[in-house]
Scaffold this active site. Structure first.
Site: not given
Length: 309
Positions: A28, A30, A62-63, A233, A256, A259
């Site tokens: 991931d 962020d 990632t989002g 994901k 973390d 998502n």
């Protein structure tokens, strides 16, 4: 060393096997790969490059939109496949679109109508860019995501990073989302929903439950992320690994927040960051240091059985 949660003998054997045979690493961004300054540390960069030199496939999930993710990776000198917008788009290391999983126009209109009934703020991500109808609320949303991932960073630092998001053209101001939903040339990827009001968030979440074909997750304490059910994901990661001839069982995934859970469920070695939500830590067999303490580098070096530098 990574923290190992309590496990059965079978689980222990499964994960020891993964230590030896790891073929892919997915991270991931962020709150995971990025530190408190929204940058990739030198330690994380070197660990990734060393893993790639050993023939291990490295993937970022990632989002963020592709443009937002690419910018940070390019600055660090890292080239890899990117799973963007929670899996709505997959890009090769050359930047080519490999997969797309958008929200149908009719469903997008349903989602927008449901959210508007609650009066909640939301942004719309598409294959042509990210849009907002409210600049000030757009700033607050990014502040929430950044501070959730980095609670010790000063508010001014976070707000500056949020303002740069707009200034760099990563988000565009529009008068009405309706024009986007009626534009056949754009594919809607995600709704990013935000509120400081817990009850308003809950109300929005309840309304979204009545809409078929979508997945709702979160990347911050005051937001919801709405994607197609095919845009997660974990779903995207399975496709990428299959096309590369790699087994998810021999993969590691680090994250973390909620998502990230779908990709952790498909790999043999799920790793929670030290700053991860309790729910993520409870699920993962392994736990590494926080994002501000080079947790990604430490997890990679442990997985490939190299000393932590």
């Amino acid at each position: 060393m990574l923290k190992k949660n309590r496990m059965t003998a079978c689980e222990k054997y499964r994960n020891e096997r993964c230590r030896i045979m790891i073929t892919s690493i997915t991270s991931d961004m962020d709150g995971t790969l990025l530190n408190e300054n929204q940058e990739i540390s030198e330690a994380n960069k070197q660990a990734i490059l060393d893993a790639q030199k050993q023939g291990i496939e490295v993937i970022v999930a990632t989002g963020r939109s592709y443009e937002e993710a690419r910018h940070v990776l390019k600055d660090a000198g890292i080239s890899c496949d990117i799973i963007c917008v929670n899996g709505a788009e997959v890009r090769s290391k050359e930047g080519q679109i490999v997969h797309q999983a958008g929200i149908e126009s009719s469903h997008a209109k349903q989602i927008a109508a449901a959210l508007n009934e609650t009066g909640i703020y939301f942004e719309v991500y598409t294959d042509k860019g990210t849009y907002t109808e409210n600049y000030d609320m757009g700033i607050e949303l990014i502040v929430d995501i950044f501070t959730t991932a980095n609670p010790d960073v000063t508010e001014e630092q976070v707000r500056q990073a949020a303002r740069e998001r707009f200034e760099n053209g990563h988000i565009r101001l529009v008068d009405d989302y309706g024009a986007i939903f009626n534009d056949d040339s754009q594919l809607v990827y995600k709704f990013l929903v935000f509120s400081f009001d817990d009850e308003q968030l809950k109300a929005a979440n309840e309304k979204l439950k009545n809409i078929d074909g979508i997945a709702v997750s979160s990347s911050g304490k005051e937001n919801l992320e709405v994607n197609s059910i095919e845009a997660q994901k974990g779903v995207a990661l399975e496709k990428v690994l299959k096309e590369k001839g790699l087994s998810p069982e021999d993969g590691m995934a680090m994250g973390d927040n909620l998502n990230d859970l779908s990709m952790m469920k498909v790999v043999g070695r799920p790793v929670a960051m030290g700053n991860a939500l309790a729910q993520i830590k409870e699920f993962c067999t392994y736990q590494t240091a926080a994002n501000r303490d080079d947790g990604v580098a430490k997890a990679i070096r442990e997985a490939i059985q190299s000393p932590v530098k």
